[in-house]
Design a protein around this motif. Structure first.
Motif, PDB file in Angstrom:
ATOM      1  N   ILE A 407       0.835  -1.202   0.000  1.00 24.18           N
ATOM      2  CA  ILE A 407       0.000   0.000   0.000  1.00 24.18           C
ATOM      3  C   ILE A 407       0.874   1.259   0.000  1.00 24.18           C
ATOM      4  CG2 ILE A 407      -1.650   1.354   1.370  1.00 24.18           C
ATOM      5  CD1 ILE A 407      -2.866  -1.322   2.276  1.00 24.18           C
ATOM      6  N   ASN A 408       1.921   1.231   0.814  1.00 24.75           N
ATOM      7  CA  ASN A 408       2.842   2.373   0.856  1.00 24.75           C
ATOM      8  C   ASN A 408       3.443   2.649  -0.517  1.00 24.75           C
ATOM      9  OD1 ASN A 408       2.381   2.527   3.599  1.00 24.75           O
ATOM     10  ND2 ASN A 408       4.313   1.593   4.188  1.00 24.75           N
ATOM     11  N   LEU A 409       3.876   1.582  -1.180  1.00 21.80           N
ATOM     12  CA  LEU A 409       4.576   1.724  -2.457  1.00 21.80           C
ATOM     13  C   LEU A 409       3.637   2.095  -3.602  1.00 21.80           C
ATOM     14  CD1 LEU A 409       7.011  -1.321  -2.190  1.00 21.80           C
ATOM     15  CD2 LEU A 409       7.643   1.092  -2.166  1.00 21.80           C
ATOM     16  N   LEU A 410       2.445   1.535  -3.591  1.00 18.82           N
ATOM     17  CA  LEU A 410       1.542   1.711  -4.738  1.00 18.82           C
ATOM     18  C   LEU A 410       0.582   2.882  -4.582  1.00 18.82           C
ATOM     19  CD1 LEU A 410       0.653  -2.047  -5.393  1.00 18.82           C
ATOM     20  CD2 LEU A 410       2.333  -0.638  -6.596  1.00 18.82           C
ATOM     21  N   VAL A 411       0.319   3.296  -3.336  1.00 19.37           N
ATOM     22  CA  VAL A 411      -0.702   4.323  -3.116  1.00 19.37           C
ATOM     23  C   VAL A 411      -0.136   5.569  -2.428  1.00 19.37           C
ATOM     24  CG1 VAL A 411      -2.928   4.842  -2.052  1.00 19.37           C
ATOM     25  CG2 VAL A 411      -2.493   2.551  -2.984  1.00 19.37           C
ATOM     26  N   LEU A 412       0.448   5.405  -1.236  1.00 19.38           N
ATOM     27  CA  LEU A 412       0.753   6.563  -0.401  1.00 19.38           C
ATOM     28  C   LEU A 412       1.869   7.441  -0.952  1.00 19.38           C
ATOM     29  CD1 LEU A 412       0.341   5.144   3.221  1.00 19.38           C
ATOM     30  CD2 LEU A 412      -1.298   6.353   1.785  1.00 19.38           C
ATOM     31  N   TYR A 413       3.006   6.845  -1.289  1.00 20.29           N
ATOM     32  CA  TYR A 413       4.108   7.669  -1.800  1.00 20.29           C
ATOM     33  C   TYR A 413       3.783   8.299  -3.158  1.00 20.29           C
ATOM     34  CZ  TYR A 413       7.405   6.650   1.945  1.00 20.29           C
ATOM     35  OH  TYR A 413       8.030   6.593   3.159  1.00 20.29           O
ATOM     36  N   PRO A 414       3.266   7.525  -4.141  1.00 21.42           N
ATOM     37  CA  PRO A 414       2.877   8.174  -5.406  1.00 21.42           C
ATOM     38  C   PRO A 414       1.785   9.227  -5.206  1.00 21.42           C
ATOM     39  CG  PRO A 414       3.032   5.800  -5.692  1.00 21.42           C
ATOM     40  CD  PRO A 414       3.137   6.050  -4.222  1.00 21.42           C
ATOM     41  N   GLY A 415       0.829   8.958  -4.287  1.00 19.95           N
ATOM     42  CA  GLY A 415      -0.239   9.914  -4.023  1.00 19.95           C
ATOM     43  C   GLY A 415       0.297  11.205  -3.423  1.00 19.95           C
ATOM     44  N   THR A 416       1.253  11.087  -2.503  1.00 17.83           N
ATOM     45  CA  THR A 416       1.863  12.280  -1.902  1.00 17.83           C
ATOM     46  C   THR A 416       2.627  13.088  -2.946  1.00 17.83           C
ATOM     47  OG1 THR A 416       2.068  11.151   0.231  1.00 17.83           O
ATOM     48  CG2 THR A 416       3.459  13.088  -0.113  1.00 17.83           C
ATOM     49  N   LYS A 417       3.371  12.395  -3.797  1.00 19.11           N
ATOM     50  CA  LYS A 417       4.105  13.063  -4.876  1.00 19.11           C
ATOM     51  C   LYS A 417       3.131  13.829  -5.785  1.00 19.11           C
ATOM     52  CE  LYS A 417       7.616  13.721  -7.775  1.00 19.11           C
ATOM     53  NZ  LYS A 417       8.782  14.569  -7.437  1.00 19.11           N
ATOM     54  N   ALA A 418       2.046  13.175  -6.172  1.00 16.21           N
ATOM     55  CA  ALA A 418       1.060  13.804  -7.057  1.00 16.21           C
ATOM     56  C   ALA A 418       0.411  15.012  -6.378  1.00 16.21           C
ATOM     57  CB  ALA A 418      -0.006  12.791  -7.458  1.00 16.21           C
ATOM     58  N   TYR A 419       0.120  14.895  -5.082  1.00 14.38           N
ATOM     59  CA  TYR A 419      -0.516  16.003  -4.362  1.00 14.38           C
ATOM     60  C   TYR A 419       0.381  17.230  -4.352  1.00 14.38           C
ATOM     61  CZ  TYR A 419      -2.335  18.866  -0.577  1.00 14.38           C
ATOM     62  OH  TYR A 419      -2.803  19.930   0.156  1.00 14.38           O
ATOM     63  N   TYR A 420       1.673  17.055  -4.044  1.00 13.88           N
ATOM     64  CA  TYR A 420       2.570  18.209  -3.959  1.00 13.88           C
ATOM     65  C   TYR A 420       2.861  18.811  -5.329  1.00 13.88           C
ATOM     66  CZ  TYR A 420       3.241  17.584   1.026  1.00 13.88           C
ATOM     67  OH  TYR A 420       3.034  17.521   2.385  1.00 13.88           O
ATOM     68  N   ARG A 425       1.832  23.617  -8.511  1.00 17.43           N
ATOM     69  CA  ARG A 425       1.307  24.242  -9.728  1.00 17.43           C
ATOM     70  C   ARG A 425       0.263  25.296  -9.386  1.00 17.43           C
ATOM     71  NH1 ARG A 425       0.653  18.798 -13.521  1.00 17.43           N
ATOM     72  NH2 ARG A 425       2.857  18.674 -14.135  1.00 17.43           N
ATOM     73  N   GLN A 426      -0.558  25.011  -8.373  1.00 17.59           N
ATOM     74  CA  GLN A 426      -1.548  25.994  -7.915  1.00 17.59           C
ATOM     75  C   GLN A 426      -0.865  27.275  -7.433  1.00 17.59           C
ATOM     76  OE1 GLN A 426      -4.081  24.161  -4.907  1.00 17.59           O
ATOM     77  NE2 GLN A 426      -5.826  24.366  -6.285  1.00 17.59           N
ATOM     78  N   ARG A 427       0.164  27.094  -6.628  1.00 17.11           N
ATOM     79  CA  ARG A 427       0.880  28.243  -6.085  1.00 17.11           C
ATOM     80  C   ARG A 427       1.598  29.015  -7.184  1.00 17.11           C
ATOM     81  NH1 ARG A 427       3.527  25.377  -0.709  1.00 17.11           N
ATOM     82  NH2 ARG A 427       1.654  25.475   0.598  1.00 17.11           N
ATOM     83  N   ALA A 428       2.143  28.280  -8.152  1.00 17.46           N
ATOM     84  CA  ALA A 428       2.846  28.938  -9.258  1.00 17.46           C
ATOM     85  C   ALA A 428       1.895  29.821 -10.068  1.00 17.46           C
ATOM     86  CB  ALA A 428       3.496  27.886 -10.157  1.00 17.46           C
ATOM     87  N   LYS A 429       0.663  29.359 -10.267  1.00 20.90           N
ATOM     88  CA  LYS A 429      -0.324  30.155 -11.008  1.00 20.90           C
ATOM     89  C   LYS A 429      -0.625  31.465 -10.276  1.00 20.90           C
ATOM     90  CE  LYS A 429      -2.814  26.395 -13.360  1.00 20.90           C
ATOM     91  NZ  LYS A 429      -4.119  25.670 -13.451  1.00 20.90           N
ATOM     92  N   ILE A 430      -0.798  31.380  -8.956  1.00 16.91           N
ATOM     93  CA  ILE A 430      -1.074  32.577  -8.160  1.00 16.91           C
ATOM     94  C   ILE A 430       0.114  33.535  -8.219  1.00 16.91           C
ATOM     95  CG2 ILE A 430      -1.536  33.434  -5.821  1.00 16.91           C
ATOM     96  CD1 ILE A 430      -2.959  30.757  -5.287  1.00 16.91           C
ATOM     97  N   TRP A 431       1.311  32.988  -8.062  1.00 16.09           N
ATOM     98  CA  TRP A 431       2.536  33.804  -8.066  1.00 16.09           C
ATOM     99  C   TRP A 431       2.755  34.464  -9.429  1.00 16.09           C
ATOM    100  CZ3 TRP A 431       5.751  35.460  -4.343  1.00 16.09           C
ATOM    101  CH2 TRP A 431       6.992  35.974  -4.729  1.00 16.09           C
ATOM    102  N   ASP A 432       2.580  33.703 -10.491  1.00 18.73           N
ATOM    103  CA  ASP A 432       2.809  34.232 -11.840  1.00 18.73           C
ATOM    104  C   ASP A 432       1.797  35.300 -12.225  1.00 18.73           C
ATOM    105  OD1 ASP A 432       4.936  32.522 -12.065  1.00 18.73           O
ATOM    106  OD2 ASP A 432       3.831  30.972 -13.192  1.00 18.73           O
ATOM    107  N   ALA A 433       0.597  35.248 -11.625  1.00 22.38           N
ATOM    108  CA  ALA A 433      -0.442  36.228 -11.926  1.00 22.38           C
ATOM    109  C   ALA A 433      -0.213  37.567 -11.243  1.00 22.38           C
ATOM    110  CB  ALA A 433      -1.814  35.683 -11.536  1.00 22.38           C
TER     111      ALA A 433
END
Length: 439
Positions: A407-420, A425-433
């Motif tokens: 579960i750690n290998l297939l879900v949690l670590y990839p999920g954390t990577k995807a979340y950050y 990207r959200q923060r970059a959009k705000i900053w660039d605007a």
């Protein structure tokens, strides 16, 4: 840094010496079962967890340079008092007291180190910090090898002398720590150290390089307590919640084999003294793999994928342990368990990761405590996986560990990577605007 590592060794010496005692007659002498042993570990972790935030509040008010040596001295007295254990009640009471007194120690010490090092330097220092755990375990194995030979001396079991000697050793470390921890880089002068550690110019350099790296370190002094508002703000920082979940889950797959190592080796046919010496190889390899994985993480500036290497290393050895026959060759079994416990410990990476993603010093203090609370909660879960009814091979327990590791290998670590990635990207959009004046 060196004395911080020695202080951390005192923590690990006193919370893990029960494993060395287990290689002797500790459980039968007190009329305990392995389920009682699991309960003791759970009580310790729960007490440790509950003491995290209160300890941080005390540390921020008093200063870690005062509170840390006090903690070491207090828990060392409880450790040496285990010489007089009489049964299940006193065993559980001592585990609870040690947990309460040790709770918060790790975030306290990490906060103290952050006064001296930049955020890019801290993870490597934390690797050195946690390497002292393995070094301490090696020293503890040799101490146990010698001390347990005192079995029968003064009509007392060898494990009693083990607690007395190691508790006395950590008490000495605690007393010396009062004189080895200046409040900050600019407060190193004292009556016993009249010249201090640094010149005025060196102090200026240290402070400026730390503040330029992280200006938020200047918004609190080292004797300033936390307000309830700061505490609540830190708890509500949901961007750190994925790291808390990782803290809860990542260490479970290798915790039961580590906790039960001496019992596993005794069950497979090794005697008390062989068992204590055979715990050393995995500690040596663990030092090398942990330091290597931390250097790789910092050199490639990657945390999530590198941090999952701990579980990736552990999984094949857990499968091998699960597939071994009921009565395996003792040396093959030793090889598999040693390979499993030589994993690259990624806690320094994840603690540094949590520190980088925290805000000001006040938030970082609380966030470090919350992260460590989840790590301790993982220990409570892990303590219930190897049970008496599954002994001595713990086949069902190993299957559970394989599932969690997957579960750690297939879900949690990839999920954390995807979340950050998404949040950045959200923060970059705000900053660039923003216009140059607004930013």
């Amino acid at each position: 840094m060196a004395w911080a590592a020695i202080s951390f060794s005192a923590l690990n010496l006193d919370r893990n010496n029960i494993n060395q005692a287990n290689s002797s007659t500790f459980l039968p002498d007190l009329g305990l079962t392995t389920d009682d042993f699991n309960l003791g570990n759970s009580v310790f972790k729960l007490a440790f967890l509950c003491a995290e935030l209160p300890s941080q509040l005390i540390s921020k008010r008093m200063g870690p340079d005062r509170w840390i040596p006090m903690q070491i001295c207090l828990w060392s007295l409880v450790t040496l008092s285990q010489f007089w254990l009489t049964g299940r009640t006193t065993f559980l009471l001592c585990r609870a007291l040690i947990g309460i007194l040790q709770g918060g120690f790790i975030p306290d010490l990490i906060l103290y180190l952050s006064y001296f090092y930049t955020k890019s330097e801290l993870p490597v220092r934390l690797a050195l910090f946690w390497m002292s755990t393995n070094s301490c375990a090696i020293v503890a194995s040799f101490i146990a090898f010698g001390t347990l030979r005192l079995n029968g001396y003064g009509d007392k079991a060898g494990w009693r002398w083990l607690f007395l000697i190691e508790g006395g050793l950590t008490l000495i470390i605690g007393l010396v720590t009062f004189f080895r921890m200046p409040p900050s880089p600019t407060q190193t002068k004292a009556w016993f150290r009249p010249k201090g550690w640094f010149t005025e110019r060196e102090e200026t350099i240290i402070v400026n390089r730390v503040l330029r790296d992280d200006p938020t370190k200047g918004d609190m002094h080292n004797r300033e307590g936390l307000t309830l508002k700061r505490l609540w703000t830190a708890v509500c920082d949901y961007d750190l919640w994925p790291l808390y979940i990782l803290g809860l889950m990542f260490g479970i797959p290798n915790t039961p084999p580590s906790t039960y190592l001496t019992l596993l080796l005794r069950n497979i046919g090794f005697n008390t003294f062989q068992t204590n010496l055979l715990t050393i190889p995995s500690q040596v390899f663990g030092i090398l793999t942990m330091f290597a994985i931390t250097l790789v993480s910092e050199s490639v500036n990657e945390r999530s994928i590198i941090a999952m290497m701990e579980d990736l290393w552990t999984l094949p050895f857990l499968v091998a342990l699960y597939c071994l026959p009921t009565n395996p060759n003792s040396w093959i079994y030793f090889g598999v368990v040693t390979g499993l416990l030589s994993y690259p410990y990624t806690q320094p990476i994840q603690v540094g990761w949590c520190s980088r993603n925290s805000g000001a010093v006040a938030s970082r203090t609380v966030n470090a405590s919350l992260y460590n609370m989840f790590v301790q909660a993982s220990g409570i879960i892990a303590a219930q996986i190897y049970v008496q009814s599954d002994a001595p091979r713990y086949k069902h327990g190993n299957f559970i560990l394989i599932v969690i590791c997957s579960i750690n290998l297939l879900v949690l670590y990839p999920g954390t990577k995807a979340y950050y990635i998404w949040r950045n990207r959200q923060r970059a959009k705000i900053w660039d605007a923003m216009t140059s004046e607004a930013s």
